[in-house]
Design a protein around this motif. Structure first.
Motif, PDB file in Angstrom:
ATOM      1  N   ALA A 174     -28.198  -6.945 -17.931  1.00  0.00           N
ATOM      2  CA  ALA A 174     -28.139  -7.052 -16.476  1.00  0.00           C
ATOM      3  C   ALA A 174     -27.702  -8.452 -16.057  1.00  0.00           C
ATOM      4  O   ALA A 174     -27.677  -9.390 -16.865  1.00  0.00           O
ATOM      5  CB  ALA A 174     -29.511  -6.752 -15.895  1.00  0.00           C
ATOM      6  N   ASP A 175     -27.397  -8.588 -14.795  1.00  0.00           N
ATOM      7  CA  ASP A 175     -27.049  -9.876 -14.214  1.00  0.00           C
ATOM      8  C   ASP A 175     -28.203 -10.863 -14.448  1.00  0.00           C
ATOM      9  O   ASP A 175     -29.374 -10.490 -14.307  1.00  0.00           O
ATOM     10  CB  ASP A 175     -26.811  -9.672 -12.707  1.00  0.00           C
ATOM     11  CG  ASP A 175     -26.448 -10.959 -12.026  1.00  0.00           C
ATOM     12  OD1 ASP A 175     -27.374 -11.691 -11.617  1.00  0.00           O
ATOM     13  OD2 ASP A 175     -25.242 -11.225 -11.897  1.00  0.00           O
ATOM     14  N   PRO A 176     -27.898 -12.109 -14.825  1.00  0.00           N
ATOM     15  CA  PRO A 176     -28.965 -13.084 -15.088  1.00  0.00           C
ATOM     16  C   PRO A 176     -29.946 -13.264 -13.935  1.00  0.00           C
ATOM     17  O   PRO A 176     -31.144 -13.478 -14.173  1.00  0.00           O
ATOM     18  CB  PRO A 176     -28.206 -14.375 -15.371  1.00  0.00           C
ATOM     19  CG  PRO A 176     -26.896 -13.918 -15.916  1.00  0.00           C
ATOM     20  CD  PRO A 176     -26.580 -12.654 -15.158  1.00  0.00           C
ATOM     21  N   ALA A 177     -29.487 -13.150 -12.695  1.00  0.00           N
ATOM     22  CA  ALA A 177     -30.404 -13.280 -11.552  1.00  0.00           C
ATOM     23  C   ALA A 177     -31.410 -12.122 -11.526  1.00  0.00           C
ATOM     24  O   ALA A 177     -32.594 -12.321 -11.227  1.00  0.00           O
ATOM     25  CB  ALA A 177     -29.617 -13.326 -10.251  1.00  0.00           C
ATOM     26  N   VAL A 178     -30.943 -10.928 -11.873  1.00  0.00           N
ATOM     27  CA  VAL A 178     -31.826  -9.763 -11.929  1.00  0.00           C
ATOM     28  C   VAL A 178     -32.815  -9.927 -13.072  1.00  0.00           C
ATOM     29  O   VAL A 178     -34.015  -9.662 -12.926  1.00  0.00           O
ATOM     30  CB  VAL A 178     -31.002  -8.464 -12.088  1.00  0.00           C
ATOM     31  CG1 VAL A 178     -31.905  -7.266 -12.336  1.00  0.00           C
ATOM     32  CG2 VAL A 178     -30.117  -8.240 -10.878  1.00  0.00           C
ATOM     33  N   VAL A 179     -32.326 -10.392 -14.217  1.00  0.00           N
ATOM     34  CA  VAL A 179     -33.190 -10.608 -15.378  1.00  0.00           C
ATOM     35  C   VAL A 179     -34.267 -11.639 -15.042  1.00  0.00           C
ATOM     36  O   VAL A 179     -35.448 -11.436 -15.344  1.00  0.00           O
ATOM     37  CB  VAL A 179     -32.359 -11.047 -16.605  1.00  0.00           C
ATOM     38  CG1 VAL A 179     -33.254 -11.466 -17.745  1.00  0.00           C
ATOM     39  CG2 VAL A 179     -31.435  -9.916 -17.035  1.00  0.00           C
ATOM     40  N   ARG A 180     -33.880 -12.741 -14.422  1.00  0.00           N
ATOM     41  CA  ARG A 180     -34.844 -13.783 -14.039  1.00  0.00           C
ATOM     42  C   ARG A 180     -35.904 -13.205 -13.114  1.00  0.00           C
ATOM     43  O   ARG A 180     -37.098 -13.468 -13.266  1.00  0.00           O
ATOM     44  CB  ARG A 180     -34.108 -14.940 -13.359  1.00  0.00           C
ATOM     45  CG  ARG A 180     -34.993 -16.043 -12.821  1.00  0.00           C
ATOM     46  CD  ARG A 180     -35.429 -17.010 -13.907  1.00  0.00           C
ATOM     47  NE  ARG A 180     -36.752 -16.649 -14.382  1.00  0.00           N
ATOM     48  CZ  ARG A 180     -37.290 -17.035 -15.523  1.00  0.00           C
ATOM     49  NH1 ARG A 180     -36.629 -17.794 -16.359  1.00  0.00           N
ATOM     50  NH2 ARG A 180     -38.489 -16.672 -15.875  1.00  0.00           N
ATOM     51  N   ASP A 181     -35.480 -12.370 -12.165  1.00  0.00           N
ATOM     52  CA  ASP A 181     -36.417 -11.749 -11.232  1.00  0.00           C
ATOM     53  C   ASP A 181     -37.391 -10.828 -11.968  1.00  0.00           C
ATOM     54  O   ASP A 181     -38.592 -10.831 -11.688  1.00  0.00           O
ATOM     55  CB  ASP A 181     -35.657 -10.979 -10.155  1.00  0.00           C
ATOM     56  CG  ASP A 181     -36.578 -10.379  -9.122  1.00  0.00           C
ATOM     57  OD1 ASP A 181     -37.401 -11.129  -8.545  1.00  0.00           O
ATOM     58  OD2 ASP A 181     -36.486  -9.161  -8.873  1.00  0.00           O
ATOM     59  N   LEU A 182     -36.894 -10.046 -12.922  1.00  0.00           N
ATOM     60  CA  LEU A 182     -37.759  -9.151 -13.685  1.00  0.00           C
ATOM     61  C   LEU A 182     -38.773  -9.928 -14.526  1.00  0.00           C
ATOM     62  O   LEU A 182     -39.943  -9.539 -14.617  1.00  0.00           O
ATOM     63  CB  LEU A 182     -36.920  -8.235 -14.575  1.00  0.00           C
ATOM     64  CG  LEU A 182     -36.155  -7.140 -13.850  1.00  0.00           C
ATOM     65  CD1 LEU A 182     -35.137  -6.501 -14.796  1.00  0.00           C
ATOM     66  CD2 LEU A 182     -37.102  -6.097 -13.277  1.00  0.00           C
ATOM     67  N   ILE A 183     -38.347 -11.027 -15.124  1.00  0.00           N
ATOM     68  CA  ILE A 183     -39.260 -11.859 -15.907  1.00  0.00           C
ATOM     69  C   ILE A 183     -40.332 -12.456 -14.995  1.00  0.00           C
ATOM     70  O   ILE A 183     -41.528 -12.412 -15.309  1.00  0.00           O
ATOM     71  CB  ILE A 183     -38.500 -12.972 -16.655  1.00  0.00           C
ATOM     72  CG1 ILE A 183     -37.616 -12.372 -17.749  1.00  0.00           C
ATOM     73  CG2 ILE A 183     -39.471 -13.988 -17.255  1.00  0.00           C
ATOM     74  CD1 ILE A 183     -36.642 -13.356 -18.367  1.00  0.00           C
ATOM     75  N   ASP A 184     -39.901 -13.018 -13.862  1.00  0.00           N
ATOM     76  CA  ASP A 184     -40.848 -13.603 -12.907  1.00  0.00           C
ATOM     77  C   ASP A 184     -41.843 -12.561 -12.408  1.00  0.00           C
ATOM     78  O   ASP A 184     -43.041 -12.826 -12.295  1.00  0.00           O
ATOM     79  CB  ASP A 184     -40.111 -14.223 -11.720  1.00  0.00           C
ATOM     80  CG  ASP A 184     -39.327 -15.468 -12.088  1.00  0.00           C
ATOM     81  OD1 ASP A 184     -39.558 -16.035 -13.185  1.00  0.00           O
ATOM     82  OD2 ASP A 184     -38.469 -15.875 -11.278  1.00  0.00           O
TER      83      ASP A 184
END
Length: 75
Positions: free
Chosen positions: A2-12
């Protein structure tokens, strides 16, 4: 992946829900939201468990590949 921004959001989101779950005695709603996020991370990273998905997701983020956390220290 996925897009890195989406991945960062999922991790957060996973980290936040883990903290809420620990303080909220793991309510059913928190567990369900965390399971949904874990599923999304697993699908997007091509893994089958949340720990592997989190490692793969963190490696996808910009600048994250400089450290390899896939093996414990001393192995």
């Amino acid at each position: 992946m996925a897009d890195p921004a989406v991945v960062r959001d999922l991790i957060d989101q996973d980290e936040s829900l883990a903290a809420v779950g620990a303080s909220d005695a793991g309510s059913a709603q928190v567990r369900r939201r965390r399971a949904d996020g874990a599923y999304t991370l697993c699908v997007s990273s091509g893994t089958r468990d949340i720990d592997a998905a989190l490692i793969a997701a963190r490696h996808q983020l910009p600048g994250a590949r400089s450290l390899d956390d896939s093996a414990p220290v001393g192995s």
